[in-house]
Design an enzyme around this catalytic site. Structure first.
Site: not given
Ligand code: NOJ
Length: 758
Positions: A291-295
């Site tokens: 995932s991207d950061w906290a996505s």
């Protein structure tokens, strides 16, 4: 088409999407080892592999969730962490790797990720600038250089290359990509993946796993606003957005990162169709998705997941294998599987993929193989790396205008005045993504020019660009009030033979969360330029920027314009060598430069519309009332200190069958006085198809070096891959019909001919 035919095609297309078409090959020995290891793993340890924490000092997103360093260390010990990002340096990486290997039950090594975007410590030009070189070998070498330094620092995985096609210069992240075109973007993506990963065996400890990001359509976010929604048709998705990702997968890419945006209403980290059906099943991608950061967590505020548990279910089912700083998988997934709310097979598939990449990187054979302090000292900042980034920097420069031949500068006897904060800055040229590089380590333009001692060089700043020096974590505050330096600059400029003005954006003005609604020269720079022009029009404008800017006034008045982006550590040397003619510029724009902000998004490969030209000489045609609809500088545009002429376009046959080859040749002559390089470009127009096609599409390019007076014949080959497209059932087809071919030195190429496909 009969109705029955229509249904057949529709059903077939659905089947096509779910067909497994493994293009990435599996290594049976590795698969066996994974079987053995997974048979020993508890559910907790499996979910632990799917968790990534941020490191201890560099933060590249909102507040990390992994807790204090002590808590993170504790979780590594419990086997609840599969990866760390942004831990760097042999000593630091060894400290965390030792815990994973020596203190956990199964000793599974961590994979260490980092944003190696345009270099590690020795910085290359920003990626958009590199794309302007159109030099795939140089781009591959640049990624190899970056990989070598990162790997020597203990990192074995980069979050790059970014391959988001974008036509919107307002979006700050265009600096991280290869521009507006999918064909160029695919070639650059492949070059970068090869540069990072080498031959995909990772026998060398200086190669690292690459990540294709951001999957998908992040370059089409509405209003160019960060973290926003993308509404893209399948036509755009399959023909423009996805091709670079597909090309990267076919090259042996190891990982993919989801994007922050929604795609037609679905957050990318929960997009089962794109992740599982297209990427994993149809394309046969065997690596893992992060995932991207906290996505994953951000699917809650998007209103897509009602709570953390729902977010975990959607993401894991969709095929997001690792959770970057979301704090969602470890706390929720274990119970969800135990309660039967998530099928164990989704977790097993994710873990298998993650372990596969760790095996492929050789981390199980030797978890410390990237951790050699001697190598760290030798590789980082080495002479060879400095030379590689200098080479890349020179190749990235684009000459936009040289009407009065102010360039190249003479080597002696000229009185040169250099103006602008950006000329002295050793920080801004480093660009935006340079977490591991020390601030103020670029060679400035001033320092570069000072090495040429034959002329008199007088540097006057004239204008402060910003009120405070920005950082990766702050907004850039441009100076909009202080003009106190103007008079001194004007006095110095008025008697100069040549005034070199370095203007543009600060390096931190582009990148993540750096969208702008105005693309003019920021702050007081336009006024500064006009004031200096009044006292001396002999200006060489050197632009430093991470995106196309609106420079219509300068394009009309200023005789010489050099696009020098942010060129990294060797910026000043590269710029000086180009200004003094020791390097003849050959770069070509990878994004159209608009005339004004209202034209954005703009690209060369737009559609014809039903009313493209004003043939009836009335108001009802596709145009703007206030400005030409063409860009100021088109995609593919760039000049040289010499000139080139294209002639003699030939196509080897007039009619082709699918599966054949079309050979298009053209003579290219250097009609000027010095040796130069030209990027010859081939565009096609599919004149009639089952979906409306762009007015032209790049389908080939070649860089040729020619001595003065020399001519070479260039041959481009077109196959189904170039002539086909994804139709409205998302199937790749080559349709019969007439194709126009255009060849030239930019996307306004006019030399043309036609052929038929039957
Ligand atoms: C967020 C960015 O969107 C992504 O490109 C980057 O790799 C991660 N943060 C990690 O820094």
């Amino acid at each position: 088409m009969k109705i029955t035919q229509f249904f057949t095609i529709t059903i077939m297309s659905v089947m096509t999407v779910s067909t497994i078409n493994a293009q990435q090959k599996l290594n049976p020995e590795i698969e066996k080892k994974i079987d053995v290891l997974m048979s020993k793993m508890t559910l907790e340890e499996k979910v632990g592999q799917m968790n990534q924490y941020n490191g201890f000092w560099d933060v590249t997103g909102p507040a990390p969730v992994g807790g204090t360093s002590e808590q993170k260390y504790e979780n590594i010990k419990k086997g609840l962490v599969g990866s760390m990002l942004t831990v760097r340096g042999v000593k630091e990486v060894k400290a965390v790797q030792k815990i994973a290997v020596e203190q956990t039950r199964l000793g599974i090594p961590l994979i260490i990720g980092f944003d190696v975007i345009h270099g590690y410590k020795t910085l290359s030009p920003i990626p958009l600038a590199e794309a302007a070189s159109w030099d795939l070998k140089a781009i591959e070498k640049s990624a190899e250089t970056a990989a070598s330094e990162a790997a020597a620092s203990g990192i074995n995985w980069t979050f790059g290359p970014m391959m988001d096609v974008s036509k919107d210069a307002r979006w700050g992240r265009v600096m991280e990509g290869a521009g507006e075109d999918s064909y160029l973007g695919s070639k650059v993506a492949v070059a970068r993946v090869k540069g990072f990963q080498g031959d995909n065996t990772f026998k060398s400890p200086l190669r690292i796993a690459a990540t294709a990001k951001h999957f998908a359509a992040y370059g089409f976010v509405e209003s160019a606003l960060e973290y926003n929604a993308s509404e893209v048709s399948n036509n755009t998705l399959f023909n423009q957005v996805l091709p670079p990702f597909k090309a990267a997968v076919d090259t042996g890419l190891k990982t993919v990162m989801t994007s922050f945006n929604t795609i037609n209403g679905i957050p990318a980290s929960g997009d089962k169709y794109l992740l599982r059906d297209v990427l994993k099943n149809k394309w046969g991608f065997n690596g893992f998705v992060i995932s991207d950061w906290a996505s994953i967590r951000e699917m809650i505020p998007w209103g897509f997941s009602k709570d953390e548990k729902a977010a975990a279910i959607s993401a894991v089912e969709a095929g997001t294998d690792m959770d970057m700083e979301g704090g969602i998988y470890v706390p929720y997934l274990i119970d969800l599987v135990k309660q039967g709310k998530v099928k164990q097979e989704f977790v097993d598939d994710a873990v298998r993929r993650i372990l596969r990449v760790k095996y492929e990187l050789g981390l199980f054979d030797n978890p410390y193989r990237f951790l050699d302090e001697k190598r760290e000292k030798e590789v980082i900042g080495s002479k060879a790396n400095r030379e590689a980034v200098l080479d890349m920097a020179k190749k990235s420069i684009v000459l936009l205008k040289n009407d009065t031949n102010l360039l190249p500068l003479k080597k002696s006897g000229q009185k040169i005045v250099l103006l602008g904060y950006l000329a002295e800055s050793k920080n801004s040229p480093l660009g935006s993504w340079r977490i591991a590089a020390d601030s103020n380590t670029a060679v400035s333009v001033l320092e570069g020019m000072q090495q040429y001692k034959g002329n008199s060089l007088n540097y006057v700043k004239g204008l402060e660009l910003t009120t405070v020096e920005p950082t990766f974590l702050t907004e850039v505050q441009y100076n909009t009030t202080d003009k106190s330096g103007f008079e001194a600059a004007k006095n110095a400029a008025k008697d100069a033979d040549v005034v070199v003005m370095v203007l543009g954006e600060h390096g931190f003005s582009t990148g993540e969360a750096r969208s702008r609604t105005n693309l003019d020269l920021p702050g007081l720079q336009q006024e500064f330029l006009e004031e200096i022009y009044k006292v001396n029009p002999n200006i060489v404008l050197v632009l430093n920027n991470g995106r196309p800017l609106t420079i219509s006034w300068a394009a009309e008045k200023i005789p010489t314009i050099v696009e020098a982006w942010q060129l990294g550590t060797e910026t000043g040397n590269a710029v000086a060598q180009v200004l003094y003619g020791d390097y003849n510029p050959s770069g070509k724009l990878p994004m159209s430069f608009p005339r004004n902000i209202g034209q954005v998004p703009i690209s060369y490969n737009h559609y014809s519309t039903g009313r493209f030209t004003n043939k009836d000489n009335n108001v009802f045609w596709s145009h703007y009332s206030d400005v030409e609809k063409t860009p100021l500088y088109p995609f593919g545009y760039g000049l040289s200190y010499t000139t080139f002429e294209y002639s003699n376009l030939k196509i080897n046959k007039k009619t082709f069958s699918k599966g054949g080859k079309v050979e298009v040749s053209v003579d290219l002559k250097n009609t000027g006085k010095v040796t130069g390089k030209e990027v010859a470009q081939l565009y096609i127009h599919d004149e009639f198809a089952s979906v409306a096609k762009p007015v032209k599409e790049l389908k080939g390019f070649e860089m040729v070096e020619l001595k003065a007076g020399e001519t070479k014949t260039i041959t481009f080959t077109l196959t189904d891959a170039e002539l086909g497209f994804y139709n409205n059932q998302n199937e790749f087809v080559v349709e019969p019909g007439s194709f126009k071919v255009m060849v030239g030195g930019n996307s306004d190429a006019t030399l043309s001919d036609k052929f038929e496909v039957n």
